[in-house]
Design an enzyme around this catalytic site. Structure first.
Site, short mmCIF file in Angstrom:
data_model
loop_
_atom_site.label_atom_id
_atom_site.label_comp_id
_atom_site.label_asym_id
_atom_site.label_seq_id
_atom_site.Cartn_x
_atom_site.Cartn_y
_atom_site.Cartn_z
N HIS A 1 -7.15 -5.77 -0.37
CA HIS A 1 -6.17 -4.99 -0.21
C HIS A 1 -4.83 -5.48 0.34
CE1 HIS A 1 -3.98 -1.13 -0.22
NE2 HIS A 1 -3.94 -1.10 1.19
N ASP B 1 -9.67 -4.56 -4.65
CA ASP B 1 -9.32 -4.08 -3.74
C ASP B 1 -10.10 -2.80 -3.09
OD1 ASP B 1 -7.62 -1.88 -1.88
OD2 ASP B 1 -5.72 -2.50 -3.21
N SER C 1 0.92 -1.17 -0.11
CA SER C 1 -0.09 -0.06 -0.07
C SER C 1 1.03 1.21 0.01
CB SER C 1 -0.98 -0.13 1.23
OG SER C 1 -1.96 0.99 1.23
#
Length: 254
Positions: free
Chosen positions: A224, A194, A93
């Protein structure tokens, strides 16, 4: 400030190949720990720092900025480069964004990147107002825990600190502006399902990394936080194969 049990940093002294692991925004090293342990068992020297303000309280995190998180990674990277012949960076991320930024700054000092659902642009229009919102609203609902696998949780904040989040657009813009500097091989693991990072980030990477150094692998059974999800093993194995393919020194097992 006490650290949440399980959110501690992880370090392993292994062979001549070093790996720096970067966890995500409001998360903790817990989301990357299984990955780090897998690479350690394969003989890597592994560093997984806890970013400032993370793994404690969101109130403490509101007193930090992206520069603080990046500085911790930069310091850890310098230590790895001093002890290892070659270094790879891997991130999840926002950790993927900071991995890209480290590669832009350090050039040939980074051998390659493996990033999972990286965030390089603003997916939340309201974030543009964060500097003003932060004066009145210290936090908003959090974004952790987007995991498809039943019974698995991510250790992080259930609230997003607004003042800390307000510093993200500068990091995203700076990283995007210099993506053309990245010539190292980049492996992206991308989850189409996601619920945190929208497809725009991957689209930007495909537009900017045009030197044939980008490879994208889709994760069809993960959300995610794919490093803790159904296809985590696929990420771990893929990253080790990536190292084997791109390292110029032999892997060494403990």
């Amino acid at each position: 400030m006490p650290v949440m049990p399980g959110a501690e940093p992880y370090h392993h002294a292994g062979g001549p190949i070093g790996v720096l692991l970067c966890h995500g925004f409001t998360g903790s090293p817990q989301s990357m720990r299984p990955w780090g342990e897998y690479l350690a068992q394969a003989g890597m020297t592994v560093a997984l720092p806890r970013l400032p303000g993370h793994g404690t309280t969101w109130q403490e995190m509101n007193r930090t900025r992206w520069e603080d998180w990046y500085a911790e990674l930069d310091k850890t990277l310098a230590d790895l480069r001093g002890r290892c012949a070659e270094v790879f960076i891997m991130g999840l991320s926002l950790g993927g964004c900071m991995a890209l930024r480290l590669a832009e700054v350090n050039g040939d000092g980074i051998k390659g990147l493996v990033i999972v659902n990286p965030s390089v642009t603003n997916d939340v229009p309201l974030l543009r107002l964060a500097p003003l919102l932060g004066l009145a609203i210290p936090s908003v609902p959090g974004v952790i825990g987007d995991i498809k696998k039943e019974g698995v949780t991510e250790l992080g904040y259930t609230r997003t600190p607004v003042k800390a989040a307000a510093t993200l657009p500068r990091l995203w813009a700076l990283t995007r502006s210099e993506l053309g500097k990245i010539t190292q091989p980049v492996l992206v693991f991308h989850s189409p399902q996601d619920h945190v990072v929208k497809p725009a980030s991957l689209r930007i990477l495909r537009e900017k990394l045009t030197g044939g150094n980008l490879n994208v692998v889709e994760l069809t059974d993960s959300y995610h936080v794919a490093t803790l999800d159904n296809e985590a093993e696929r990420i771990f194995v893929g990253s080790l194969e990536f190292i084997r393919t791109n390292a110029s020194v032999p892997l060494q097992r403990d």
